[in-house]
Each structure stands twice: as structure tokens, then as C-alpha cells.
Design a protein around this motif. Structure first.
Motif, PDB file in Angstrom:
ATOM      1  N   LEU A 110      35.068  54.481  26.110  1.00 14.73           N
ATOM      2  CA  LEU A 110      35.022  55.260  24.766  1.00 14.73           C
ATOM      3  C   LEU A 110      35.102  56.744  25.175  1.00 14.73           C
ATOM      4  N   GLY A 111      34.676  57.012  26.407  1.00 20.58           N
ATOM      5  CA  GLY A 111      34.835  58.449  26.650  1.00 20.58           C
ATOM      6  C   GLY A 111      36.053  58.916  27.212  1.00 20.58           C
ATOM      7  N   TYR A 112      36.850  57.924  27.947  1.00 24.10           N
ATOM      8  CA  TYR A 112      38.008  58.333  28.595  1.00 24.10           C
ATOM      9  C   TYR A 112      39.244  58.058  27.919  1.00 24.10           C
ATOM     10  N   ARG A 113      39.398  56.704  27.303  1.00 22.84           N
ATOM     11  CA  ARG A 113      40.483  56.513  26.702  1.00 22.84           C
ATOM     12  C   ARG A 113      41.136  57.166  25.541  1.00 22.84           C
ATOM     13  N   VAL A 114      42.490  57.449  25.494  1.00 22.99           N
ATOM     14  CA  VAL A 114      42.908  58.468  24.306  1.00 22.99           C
ATOM     15  C   VAL A 114      43.988  57.887  23.735  1.00 22.99           C
ATOM     16  N   PRO A 115      44.374  58.131  22.522  1.00 22.14           N
ATOM     17  CA  PRO A 115      45.658  57.914  21.837  1.00 22.14           C
ATOM     18  C   PRO A 115      46.716  58.776  22.516  1.00 22.14           C
ATOM     19  N   PHE A 116      47.797  58.021  22.668  1.00 19.54           N
ATOM     20  CA  PHE A 116      49.044  58.871  23.328  1.00 19.54           C
ATOM     21  C   PHE A 116      50.281  58.395  22.983  1.00 19.54           C
ATOM     22  N   VAL A 117      51.327  59.378  22.383  1.00 17.87           N
ATOM     23  CA  VAL A 117      52.372  58.710  22.085  1.00 17.87           C
ATOM     24  C   VAL A 117      53.539  59.916  22.397  1.00 17.87           C
ATOM     25  N   ILE A 118      54.882  59.128  22.678  1.00 17.79           N
ATOM     26  CA  ILE A 118      55.809  60.346  23.204  1.00 17.79           C
ATOM     27  C   ILE A 118      56.819  59.876  22.177  1.00 17.79           C
ATOM     28  N   TRP A 119      57.434  60.832  21.700  1.00 11.49           N
ATOM     29  CA  TRP A 119      58.500  60.680  20.391  1.00 11.49           C
ATOM     30  C   TRP A 119      59.813  61.432  21.031  1.00 11.49           C
ATOM     31  N   PHE A 120      60.963  60.611  20.983  1.00 10.95           N
ATOM     32  CA  PHE A 120      62.103  61.190  21.606  1.00 10.95           C
ATOM     33  C   PHE A 120      63.175  61.312  20.544  1.00 10.95           C
ATOM     34  N   PRO A 121      63.919  62.345  20.353  1.00 17.88           N
ATOM     35  CA  PRO A 121      64.968  62.512  19.291  1.00 17.88           C
ATOM     36  C   PRO A 121      66.272  61.730  20.081  1.00 17.88           C
ATOM     37  N   GLU A 122      67.156  61.434  19.361  1.00 16.26           N
ATOM     38  CA  GLU A 122      68.358  60.762  19.860  1.00 16.26           C
ATOM     39  C   GLU A 122      68.918  61.300  20.956  1.00 16.26           C
ATOM     40  N   MET A 123      69.125  62.577  21.175  1.00 10.97           N
ATOM     41  CA  MET A 123      69.684  63.487  22.015  1.00 10.97           C
ATOM     42  C   MET A 123      68.941  63.235  23.505  1.00 10.97           C
TER      43      MET A 123
ATOM     44  N   LYS B  74      55.604  54.454  15.612  1.00  6.99           N
ATOM     45  CA  LYS B  74      56.600  53.591  15.384  1.00  6.99           C
ATOM     46  C   LYS B  74      57.872  53.897  15.879  1.00  6.99           C
ATOM     47  N   GLU B  75      58.410  55.203  15.905  1.00  7.45           N
ATOM     48  CA  GLU B  75      59.655  55.643  16.308  1.00  7.45           C
ATOM     49  C   GLU B  75      59.657  55.912  17.727  1.00  7.45           C
ATOM     50  N   GLY B  76      58.708  56.040  18.441  1.00 12.79           N
ATOM     51  CA  GLY B  76      58.505  56.737  19.963  1.00 12.79           C
ATOM     52  C   GLY B  76      58.187  55.643  20.755  1.00 12.79           C
ATOM     53  N   VAL B  77      57.128  56.029  21.789  1.00  9.30           N
ATOM     54  CA  VAL B  77      56.678  55.145  22.580  1.00  9.30           C
ATOM     55  C   VAL B  77      55.036  55.204  22.282  1.00  9.30           C
ATOM     56  N   ARG B  78      54.235  54.115  22.042  1.00 11.84           N
ATOM     57  CA  ARG B  78      52.768  54.141  22.110  1.00 11.84           C
ATOM     58  C   ARG B  78      52.212  53.479  23.164  1.00 11.84           C
ATOM     59  N   PHE B  79      51.279  54.423  23.882  1.00  9.88           N
ATOM     60  CA  PHE B  79      50.811  54.038  25.000  1.00  9.88           C
ATOM     61  C   PHE B  79      49.435  53.353  24.681  1.00  9.88           C
TER      62      PHE B  79
ATOM     63  N   SER C 191      63.494  58.113  28.259  1.00 13.46           N
ATOM     64  CA  SER C 191      62.799  57.307  28.204  1.00 13.46           C
ATOM     65  C   SER C 191      62.823  56.012  28.995  1.00 13.46           C
ATOM     66  N   PRO C 192      61.922  55.717  29.911  1.00 13.20           N
ATOM     67  CA  PRO C 192      62.206  54.241  30.598  1.00 13.20           C
ATOM     68  C   PRO C 192      61.651  53.439  29.938  1.00 13.20           C
ATOM     69  N   TRP C 193      60.946  53.436  28.840  1.00 14.36           N
ATOM     70  CA  TRP C 193      60.531  52.424  27.884  1.00 14.36           C
ATOM     71  C   TRP C 193      61.408  52.091  26.926  1.00 14.36           C
ATOM     72  N   GLY C 194      62.372  52.875  26.590  1.00 20.09           N
ATOM     73  CA  GLY C 194      63.085  52.711  25.040  1.00 20.09           C
ATOM     74  C   GLY C 194      62.247  53.527  24.054  1.00 20.09           C
ATOM     75  N   THR C 195      62.522  53.135  22.952  1.00 19.44           N
ATOM     76  CA  THR C 195      62.006  53.873  21.789  1.00 19.44           C
ATOM     77  C   THR C 195      61.461  52.688  20.647  1.00 19.44           C
ATOM     78  N   GLY C 196      60.279  53.008  19.902  1.00 17.93           N
ATOM     79  CA  GLY C 196      60.056  52.083  18.946  1.00 17.93           C
ATOM     80  C   GLY C 196      59.287  51.022  19.637  1.00 17.93           C
ATOM     81  N   VAL C 197      58.634  51.254  20.696  1.00 22.96           N
ATOM     82  CA  VAL C 197      57.970  50.508  21.486  1.00 22.96           C
ATOM     83  C   VAL C 197      56.475  50.455  21.746  1.00 22.96           C
ATOM     84  N   VAL C 198      55.606  49.701  22.403  1.00 24.26           N
ATOM     85  CA  VAL C 198      54.279  49.936  23.012  1.00 24.26           C
ATOM     86  C   VAL C 198      54.392  49.641  24.384  1.00 24.26           C
ATOM     87  N   SER C 199      53.746  50.830  25.214  1.00 20.94           N
ATOM     88  CA  SER C 199      53.779  50.415  26.482  1.00 20.94           C
ATOM     89  C   SER C 199      52.389  50.382  27.161  1.00 20.94           C
ATOM     90  N   ASP C 200      52.127  49.098  28.080  1.00 22.84           N
ATOM     91  CA  ASP C 200      50.517  49.161  28.586  1.00 22.84           C
ATOM     92  C   ASP C 200      50.671  49.899  30.232  1.00 22.84           C
TER      93      ASP C 200
END
Length: 653
Positions: free
Chosen positions: A263-276, A55-60, A281-290
Motif C-alpha cells: 500500500l505504500g509502494y504500488r502506484v497507478p501507472f499509464v503510458i498513452w501513445f499517439p498514433e505517430m 483504455k487507449e494506452g497501456v495500464r501497468f 510501445s512493446p506492449w501494443g496499445t489499449g492493453v494491460v501489462s503486468d
């Protein structure tokens, strides 16, 4: 006054240093697909910690492991190099890699990082101990950021085993109750009626009892992640640490892990960035990227984050071949030129890609070969050994109760066509629309309206195979011989020794079930190239008996081929289709062969023949040997277990 100014000056230097070199924390979980996590839309799952990071980071939504089982996946993660370039695609094969290919944390150390791994390695390379020592300042159950020098930036990896296949299906139920359910409060536990069953499984009480393990294991994993993040916060490091969360490959259940489908390949992946570090992040934060990302991207991204330097230009293909891809360790701070993955973050960010290329090979004792390409929505997979079913015999799965329930339901004809298909031979091609068909229930490869899409993805995959010079088109027996004098990585670059274009022309026929394809394959049996003959015979293994009958003489002749992988495969066909006694004796001899790759190939074929009983005594003799490999032993147990002559339980692993 002077002392105060000095303090402020030092504080600014410290802050500037952190701005250039963020702390980096990896939260790596085992065997998990995104559709079993709350933030990916599963309302039955309970993963509040992971969900908050997302929710706070980037969900891929389009993140992929480059492999479908642990050690091949991790060989790409740690090196940044594809398994089909290094020859590391077969599970725990541990062939040598060039000296210049290093675990990427080594390059982060050169930039002053303290690198730690807690604690799984399983990198599938030779000389693993030295490789690990070079990559990490510390790799152990005690490793973490806490032993670094004051103010030193850290890169810390924590591997969480609680969602591993052992917990979700392989351990006896009593052990699961102790190690998973016993660690959750009653309020946290997910009941057997509290989720939707995937349609490729029979929705029965027995299956629900087993499948609930997936949800509870992931819940426990979420709790463990929360505990570690609490420590990061208490140490005052949350505001200076970029957090990566991901799974090492797909869900550890039958049809997931080890299979070359989404089902064998795809994985959950999240990057969380502190304010600093939100500016990175080229995607911003609190976002979903495809955006399409894969494990090939991790190494160059981490090296780039550590150094803050511009990636050096990629040499031409001819230069790379002449230099063996690289001539040594790159200048300090540079991303090595043998890394082809993208830099995902920061000023050095690479352009997004249109396709990702993925692979699946042998897992434990279950041989296979699949190559895949995806644009995120569609996943196209080419099965080069389609005589192997999706639910093929792999001992570590056969001892799981869920697999035993499935086989019992199959034997008693309680499965619908989709559920039965897991145990049947595969088509040469899969094409799934994940947006409309998350569980991959409808193969679109034969649909007239999908032929243009199919052709585009098929061509993209073939182009990638030839351009990267996929070394896994050599049988594992050959890879082991090559590794005695060189590395598969370097061997594949020699077009004279490894004529991949001609080899692939033969391999591309494998799985095409027709009289015309069989005729071409039989003709290729006359080739002076042993690998071409191998692929011709592998292709014939998928042909129907009626198609093979006109070629009986050529197949029986091939039983005496000078190249063992050809002779073994020919023997399997000659015995299974024509009942040839000489072929039976040849197979028995190869089951006892000292070379594990030849023995494993022979026993794997026997798992799928119509009349396996003449081989019982031979397999019992092989199993009784003390010097056989784990893979051969596992294959023997699967063979005997399939005939009711060996118990399928964890105690006999």
C-alpha cells in the motif's frame, strides 16, 4: 512549383524530427494507490479522464515507487539512482550527491529538448537550487510547453497536488470542504456511504466522513488532468505527445504512505501513445501489462527516448568502484553508466526483470527502516526497526482527524485485532499475496506452505542489499558526519570504511525475537565497530523484557558507549525495561542535544516507553527552543500530544 517542393521537403524534415523525438508529457499526481482509481477495478471511484488514458494506452498493474514518501521517491525519479545508493532515503535529509549525478532532464536538454517542471521539486539533495536550474529550462508555477522555440520537442512535467495527503487527511475538514468539495459539483461528489471501507479501518460514520476525502480528492485530480489535456489538444499537440501518468507513491492515509508494504509502494501507472508513436510501445496499445516497472526505470527511458541511441555497455563492478561509478558526463545521447534502471520503450528496450527492490526510511519525525522485494504478486518486507508500529507517530499524520479518530477508537477498545495491529509492534518479516489479499490483512511469513517462497524472496533481498552496498544501514547521525567531507554514495564503495557484510550480519538479527538472537546481539556489543554495536542495540530494542533481563548488566554498561546512537538506544532500553535513573538522565541530555539526529532518536524512543511522564519538562524545554529542526519540533509535539498536553490540529503544525 519550387516553393511547394521546398515546403514539402521542410515538412518531411519536421515530421522526421518528431518521429525521432516525441514530445513527452508527465502527469504526476500525489499520494495515490491504484485501488482507488476506476480503471484498476474500483467501481466506487470517478476517474473518467484517467480511465480513458488507460483504455487507449497501456495500464501497468505492477508499477512501484522506490520509496513511500515524497522526497526520497522524487530523488530516484529525478536522478534515476536508488535512495539507498545516494543516501537520500530519509525524508528531506538533503545530503550531497556526486557532481556527475544530474537530474535526467539535463541529458534531454543536450538532445535539444525544452524541459519544464510545473512545479514541485522536493528532490532531497544538497544544493537543490543549482541542481534544479541545471535540470530544467524552467521550473515554476508558470512552466509548460508553451514557451519553447517553434518546432522544438518538449518534456513537460505537471504535478497535481489535489490528491495530496493534506487534502485526503491532514487539512482541517473546513479547508478540505473549500479546496476539494467546493471545487466539485454536487453530481461529482462521492458521498460518505458510496464506497467500501478498507478492512484495516473501523467502518464507522466518523471514519467514513474522513475517508470520503480520498475519493473526492482523486475526483478533483481527474478533473484537473482533463483540463490540462484539453489545452494540449487545443494547442494541436495531442498527436505528437507520449503521455505518462503516475502517482509518486502510495495512498496518503494511515498505513499507506510512509509504510514499507504494498500500500505504500504500488502506484497507478499509464503510458498513452499517439498514433505517430505507437510503434515505440512493446506492449501494443489499449492493453494491460503486468510487467514489473519502477521509478528507477524512468530516467534511462526518457534519455533513450530523447536520443534514439543505443545504450552503452555496463562496466564491470570493479571498474565501477575504481571509477566511482562514472568519470564524468557521458557522451552526448548516451545513457549514463551510473543508471541501473531499464529502458522501457523503443529499440533500446531492456529485458523485463523478475523482482523489484524497494525501500522505506525516516518520514518527517518518524524513524524507520524497511527493505522490500516484489515479483508483482508477492511482496516481502524486512522490518529492521519493528519496534516502530505501522501507525507510528508522524506529526503530519497526527494532526489529521482520521488519525485522531483511530487513536480514540483504540483507547476505547473499539478496534478489531487487524485494526489494532496498526498500533502494535511489527514482526521482522511481512509476506503478502496481493492477488488474494489486496489489503494485506494476512501475513504469510509464518505459514508452513509459504516457507520456500519466503526463503527465495529473503535471499533475493539480502543479495541485493549487499550487491548495491545499501548505505542506509548507517544511522542518520553517521550519514550527516560523512556528508561533511564526501558523499554517502561514494563512501559506501569503500569496503574498508564501510564493511557492509559484517554490518549486515548484525542488522539481519534485528527483529528476530528470541533468547538466541538476544545472546548474539549482546555479544556483538563488544565489537570494535561502532555501527555493528549500533545494530546490536537496535536489535535488542525489539526483544521482550523477559529476554533482556539476563543481559541487564551489559545493556546498562552500553549506556556509557562512546558512540551516541548506541548510548541513546541502550538508555531507552535501560529506562523502559529496568527503570534505570542514569539512563533517564542520559535520555534527557540527548533530547537537548544540538545534533538534530541524536535529539530526534531520543525523543522517538520516548514516544513508545511505558512511563513517559518524567520527560515532560525536558520535552517542553526542547520545544520552546527557537533553533530546533522541524523534525525535532514535530517529535516534541507528538510526545506532548500523546499525553494530552498539546493540541492535535493543523493550526499548531
Amino acid at each position: 512549383m519550387k516553393s511547394k517542393l521546398t515546403f514539402v521537403f521542410l515538412l518531411c524534415i519536421s515530421t522526421l524530427g518528431y518521429a525521432q523525438q516525441p514530445n513527452i508529457l508527465w502527469l504526476t499526481i500525489e499520494d495515490t494507490s491504484p485501488q482507488f482509481i476506476g480503471c484498476y477495478g474500483n467501481e466506487d471511484a470517478s476517474t473518467p479522464v484517467i480511465d480513458q488514458l488507460a483504455k487507449e494506452g497501456v495500464r501497468f498493474t505492477n508499477a512501484f515507487s522506490t520509496g513511500t514518501v515524497c522526497s526520497p521517491s522524487r530523488s530516484t525519479i529525478i536522478t534515476g539512482v536508488r535512495t539507498y545508493a545516494m543516501g537520500t532515503g530519509n525524508h528531506r535529509s538533503q545530503y550531497p550527491i556526486p557532481e556527475f549525478i544530474k537530474g535526467f532532464p539535463y541529458f534531454m536538454q543536450q538532445q535539444g529538448y525544452y524541459t519544464t517542471n510545473n512545479s514541485k521539486t522536493d528532490y532531497n539533495v544538497a544544493n537543490a537550487k543549482a541542481f534544479i536550474q541545471q535540470a530544467w529550462n524552467e521550473s515554476s508555477d508558470e512552466a509548460g510547453w508553451w514557451d519553447r522555440k517553434p518546432g522544438q520537442s518538449f518534456f513537460a512535467v505537471f504535478n497535481f497536488m489535489d490528491s495530496h495527503q493534506s487534502r485526503t487527511m491532514t487539512y482541517p475538514y473546513a479547508q478540505y470542504q473549500e479546496e476539494v468539495l467546493g471545487q466539485l459539483s454536487e453530481e461529482e461528489q462521492i458521498g460518505e456511504e458510496d464506497f467500501t471501507m478498507p478492512p484495516f479501518y473501523k467502518d464507522s460514520p466518523d471514519m467514513r466522513r474522513q475517508f470520503a476525502r480520498v475519493y473526492n480528492s482523486i475526483k478533483l485530480t481527474d478533473n484537473r488532468i482533463g483540463e490540462l489535456l484539453d489545452r494540449l489538444k487545443s494547442d494541436g499537440l495531442m498527436d505528437s505527445t507520449i503521455i505518462f501518468f503516475y502517482a509518486d507513491h502510495g495512498e496518503g492515509i494511515p498505513r499507506g504512505k510512509t509504510n514499507g508494504i504494498n500500500l505504500g509502494y504500488r502506484v497507478p501507472f499509464v503510458i498513452w501513445f499517439p498514433e505517430m508513436y505507437k510503434h515505440l510501445s512493446p506492449w501494443g496499445t489499449g492493453v494491460v501489462s503486468d510487467e514489473l516497472i519502477s521509478f528507477e526505470d524512468l530516467a534511462p527511458t526518457m534519455i533513450s527516448l530523447a536520443s534514439g541511441t543505443v545504450r552503452r555497455a555496463m562496466p564491470s563492478r570493479s571498474q565501477r568502484r575504481l571509477a566511482g561509478m562514472t568519470s564524468g558526463v557521458p557522451p552526448s545521447g548516451k545513457v549514463p553508466d551510473y543508471l541501473y534502471g531499464r529502458v522501457l520503450l523503443g529499440k533500446q528496450r531492456s529485458k523485463p526483470v523478475d523482482y523489484l527492490f524497494l525501500s522505506a526510511d525516516r518520514s518527517d519525525n518518524g524513524i524507520d527502516m524497511v527493505r522490500s522485494v516484489t515479483d508483482g504478486r508477492y511482496v516481502y518486507s524486512r522490518n529492521y526497526m519493528p519496534f516502530m508500529p505501522e501507525a507510528r507517530y508522524i506529526r503530519y499524520m497526527e494532526i489529521g482527524e482520521i488519525k485522531q479518530v483511530m487513536r480514540q477508537d483504540l483507547a476505547e477498545d473499539r478496534l478489531n485485532p487487524l485494526q489494532k495491529s496498526l498500533f502494535e509492534t511489527r514482526p521482522a518479516e511481512f509476506l503478502y499475496d496481493i492477488e488474494k489479499d489486496l489489503w494485506e490483512t494476512e501475513n504469510l511469513a509464518d505459514k508452513p506452505e509459504m516457507q520456500q517462497r519466503l526463503a527465495i524472496m529473503r535471499t533475493a533481498l539480502q543479495t541485493n542489499i549487499l550487491q548495491t552496498r545499501d548505505v542506509m544501514f548507517l544511522p542518520e547521525y553517521e550519514l550527516s558526519l560523512i556528508s561533511q567531507s564526501t558523499t554517502p554514495y561514494q563512501y559506501r564503495l569503500d569496503e574498508q570504511k564501510y564493511p557492509l557484510k559484517e554490518i549486515y550480519a548484525a542488522a539481519s538479527l534485528s527483529g528476530i525475537r528470541s533468547k538466541e538472537a538476544a545472546a548474539q546481539q549482546v555479544k556483538l556489543l563488544q565489537s570494535p565497530d561502532k555501527i555493528i554495536r549500533y545494530w546490536a542495540m537496535i536489535g535488542l530494542r525489539s526483544q521482550a523484557a523477559e529476554v533482556l533481563k539476563p543481559h541487564k548488566a551489559q545493556i546498562i554498561k552500553a549506556v556509557q558507549d562512546s558512540y551516541p546512537p548506541v548510548a541513546i538506544t541502550a538508555s531507552a532500553i535501560a529506562y523502559d525495561v529496568f527503570g534505570e535513573k542514569k539512563a533517564e538522565e542520559k535520555l534527557k541530555a540527548y533530547c537537548k542535544d544540538k545534533d538534530m539526529h541524536l535529539a530526534l532518536m531520543a525523543i522517538n524512543y520516548l514516544l513508545y516507553v511505558q512511563h513517559p511522564k518524567p520527560f515532560i519538562k525536558t520535552i517542553q524545554e526542547v520545544k520552546a527552543k527557537e533553533d530546533i529542526s522541524y523534525e525535532v519540533s514535530a517529535a516534541c509535539k507528538d510526545f506532548l500530544g500523546s499525553l494530552g498536553l498539546f493540541p492535535n490540529d493543523f493550526a499548531h503544525r
